[in-house]
Design a protein around this motif. Structure first.
Motif, mmCIF file in Angstrom:
data_model
loop_
_atom_site.group_PDB
_atom_site.id
_atom_site.type_symbol
_atom_site.label_atom_id
_atom_site.label_comp_id
_atom_site.label_asym_id
_atom_site.label_seq_id
_atom_site.Cartn_x
_atom_site.Cartn_y
_atom_site.Cartn_z
ATOM 1 N N SER A 22 5.844 6.284 4.550
ATOM 2 C CA SER A 22 6.018 4.823 4.218
ATOM 3 C C SER A 22 6.692 4.120 5.716
ATOM 4 O O SER A 22 7.728 4.496 6.171
ATOM 5 N N LYS A 54 0.717 5.356 4.531
ATOM 6 C CA LYS A 54 1.151 5.401 3.096
ATOM 7 C C LYS A 54 0.158 6.422 2.276
ATOM 8 O O LYS A 54 0.787 7.368 1.561
ATOM 9 N N LYS A 55 -1.126 6.507 2.723
ATOM 10 C CA LYS A 55 -1.946 7.514 2.074
ATOM 11 C C LYS A 55 -1.245 8.965 2.579
ATOM 12 O O LYS A 55 -1.602 9.998 1.700
ATOM 13 N N LYS A 95 -0.681 0.808 8.340
ATOM 14 C CA LYS A 95 0.372 0.851 7.403
ATOM 15 C C LYS A 95 -0.112 1.644 5.983
ATOM 16 O O LYS A 95 0.263 2.644 5.603
#
Length: 179
Positions: A148, A143-144, A139
């Motif tokens: 999302s 996200k990076k 996760k």
């Protein structure tokens, strides 16, 4: 006897790329083809590299010829490293590399290079102190990357390749997923 490090292998790959024939693309630009070559083009490229390295044109590459070829491009290969490279791929025991043995050496180098790249990619997805990809670490990495996802989404993604159903991805499971 001293262990052989991976430096000669990566130098060997670099050496082969430098010797690989250049081709024109559809726009007339000269480019060197690597991974996108068809099997026939790759074989032709390997033949060209083999012919270059086979200085005495006897159809075989000696440890000395291998070493001299590396020196031509400014790469260093010790006597011991050159002899070991030949010995490791010399299936008929004549102390030389014929074309078939040479291609096996190149293929082994490709596999090792891919494994190293996979390990680096795998490390990007694991959290510090962990040895596997968890839903949480996946996760965070997604996200990076601008994607999302919920932890539950990440659990579902992991479960698709989680062969032992432990809820995480080991390196072997990750490698299988990346095939």
């Amino acid at each position: 006897m001293k262990n052989i490090n991976t430096q000669p292998q990566s130098s060997f790959k670099k050496f082969c790329r430098q010797l690989s024939p250049k081709r024109k693309d559809s726009g007339g630009e000269i480019q060197q083809q690597h991974n996108s070559n068809s099997g026939e083009d790759k074989n032709r490229d390997l033949e060209a590299v083999f012919d270059y390295m086979d200085a005495n044109k006897d159809g075989r590459i000696s440890a000395e010829e291998l070493q001299k070829s590396f020196m031509t491009l400014g790469e260093q290969l010790s006597d011991e490293e050159a002899e070991a490279a030949v010995r490791l791929s010399d299936t008929d025991g004549d102390g030389m590399l014929d074309f078939e043995e040479f291609t096996q050496l190149i293929k082994a180098d490709d596999k090792e290079e891919k494994k190293i790249e996979l390990k680096e990619a795998f490390k990007m997805y694991i959290s510090e102190g962990e040895e596997c990809i968890t839903p949480r670490s996946l996760k965070m990495m997604l996200k990076k990357l601008g994607e999302s996802r919920t932890t539950d989404d990440c659990k579902v993604m992991i479960s698709a390749f989680d062969l032992n159903a432990d809820g995480v991805l080991s390196f072997d499971e990750f490698a299988l997923m990346m095939r």
